[in-house]
Design an enzyme around this catalytic site. Structure first.
Site, PDB file in Angstrom:
ATOM      1  N   SER A  64      12.541 -95.206  26.777  1.00 16.79           N
ATOM      2  CA  SER A  64      11.395 -94.933  25.902  1.00 16.79           C
ATOM      3  C   SER A  64      11.023 -96.073  24.962  1.00 16.79           C
ATOM      4  CB  SER A  64      11.652 -93.667  25.075  1.00 16.79           C
ATOM      5  OG  SER A  64      11.542 -92.528  25.886  1.00 16.79           O
ATOM      6  N   LYS A  67       7.702 -97.574  25.532  1.00 14.61           N
ATOM      7  CA  LYS A  67       6.484 -96.932  25.027  1.00 14.61           C
ATOM      8  C   LYS A  67       5.813 -97.771  23.940  1.00 14.61           C
ATOM      9  CE  LYS A  67       8.390 -92.382  26.128  1.00 14.61           C
ATOM     10  NZ  LYS A  67       9.028 -91.143  25.617  1.00 14.61           N
ATOM     11  N   TYR A 191       4.602 -94.551  34.860  1.00 14.55           N
ATOM     12  CA  TYR A 191       5.427 -94.158  33.711  1.00 14.55           C
ATOM     13  C   TYR A 191       6.920 -94.300  34.010  1.00 14.55           C
ATOM     14  CZ  TYR A 191       7.553 -91.143  30.169  1.00 14.55           C
ATOM     15  OH  TYR A 191       8.347 -90.647  29.163  1.00 14.55           O
ATOM     16  N   TYR A 243      12.211 -89.353  18.235  1.00 18.63           N
ATOM     17  CA  TYR A 243      12.088 -87.940  18.577  1.00 18.63           C
ATOM     18  C   TYR A 243      12.278 -87.093  17.324  1.00 18.63           C
ATOM     19  CZ  TYR A 243      13.126 -90.390  22.913  1.00 18.63           C
ATOM     20  OH  TYR A 243      13.145 -91.302  23.930  1.00 18.63           O
ATOM     21  N   VAL A 261      16.742 -93.254  25.884  1.00 20.90           N
ATOM     22  CA  VAL A 261      17.939 -92.546  26.350  1.00 20.90           C
ATOM     23  C   VAL A 261      18.857 -93.431  27.198  1.00 20.90           C
ATOM     24  CG1 VAL A 261      16.907 -90.244  26.211  1.00 20.90           C
ATOM     25  CG2 VAL A 261      16.748 -91.543  28.361  1.00 20.90           C
TER      26      VAL A 261
END
Length: 309
Positions: A64, A67, A191, A243, A261
């Site tokens: 992530s 992103k 993605y 998160y 992660v």
């Protein structure tokens, strides 16, 4: 003046007995194979100095953290128009929550939860075949890191594609609300590949340096984004980058950051340095247990939020 190398060395030495703590992300089969006994840190300052400790040169799946780079590309394409499709608020829910997405009519809460990142990927794909969009991201990250050896781990991408049912659900949900323009399988193909970017702590810290240096990379002289945009990306990382552990990270570390992660955490000390720490074992909210502790120690020993402050 803080001796950063001495600080990194002391943190590494103190945390060495704890290497292996946490739980590796086993819901992605390829990530479940990672040796949990890894721990590295790298700091790149805005004056171009590089400091390393431990496994700082060992590549890992940034997941992530990618992103942040995809968001930068999307803002470059559509500017503030992006916020019609993605919110800017912390989610307070799991990073892959479907309930929240339904409640908010297919508009994801922020660009760093999975649904938001999938919508951002859809924006970047405009005018591109999936393979071209993947290529654009890879070229961009290599350009930022000034390193052509950055790659995408095809095994991880395949593993995510085979097990990413919830991400397919999120994307189909947004497509139903007309917030995804391209075929779902194409968007998710891009993605999953972006999440499978493989980088070392040192490469990651170099790639993110523009966010510490008002939008430019002082090591290469390249201007990446405006100072205003760099500040806004940092603001989003501070409030939404971890998160539903974002508030806790901001409280303990006090720096904008983004976790993945794969066990990595990228952080920014604005005006001073970019930082990457990595260890595969995750805590209960999906952030690297050891990397988070290491960054808290680094911030405490250097005068966070600005080293030496």
């Amino acid at each position: 003046m803080v001796d950063l190398q001495a600080v990194l060395d002391s943190i590494y030495k103190e945390l060495t007995p704890r290497i292996g703590e946490g739980k590796v992300a086993d819901y992605i089969p390829e990530l479940a194979k990672i040796d949990p006994h890894q721990f590295g840190m790298a700091v790149v300052t805005v004056d171009g100095k590089i400091y390393r400790a431990g496994d700082a040169g060992v590549p890992f799946s940034i997941q992530s953290i990618s992103k942040v780079f995809m968001l930068t590309l999307a803002l470059g394409k559509v500017g503030e128009g992006l916020w019609k499709r993605v919110g800017r608020e912390p989610s307070g829910s799991a990073f892959n929550s479907i309930v929240q997405l339904e409640h908010e009519h297919g508009i994801p809460r922020n660009p760093f939860i999975n649904a938001g990142a999938i919508a951002v990927t859809d924006v970047v794909m405009a005018g591109h075949a999936p393979r071209e969009a993947i290529g654009e991201l890879l070229r961009f990250v290599r350009y930022l890191a000034d390193d052509e050896s950055v790659t995408i781990d095809e095994k991880v991408a395949r593993s995510e594609t085979q097990t990413g049912y919830r991400n397919f659900a999120l994307a189909n949900f947004m497509r139903a609300y007309k917030n995804i323009d391209h075929p779902v399988e194409h968007v998710l193909g891009v993605y999953f590949h972006q999440c499978a970017l493989s980088m070392s702590c040192e490469q990651l810290a170099k790639a993110g340096l523009f966010l510490a240096a008002r939008g430019s990379n002082p090591m290469t002289g390249h201007s990446v984004v405006s100072p205003k945009r760099a500040r806004r990306i940092n603001a989003l990382m501070l409030t939404c980058g971890h998160y539903d552990g974002s508030g806790d990270f901001a409280y303990h570390v006090g720096l904008p950051g983004k976790s993945g992660v794969g066990g990595g955490i990228f952080a920014v000390a604005p005006g001073v340095a970019s930082i990457a720490a990595g260890s595969p074992g995750l805590n209960k909210v999906g952030n690297s247990q050891l990397a988070a502790v290491a960054l808290e120690m680094l911030a405490a020993r250097t005068g966070s939020p600005v080293f030496g402050g």
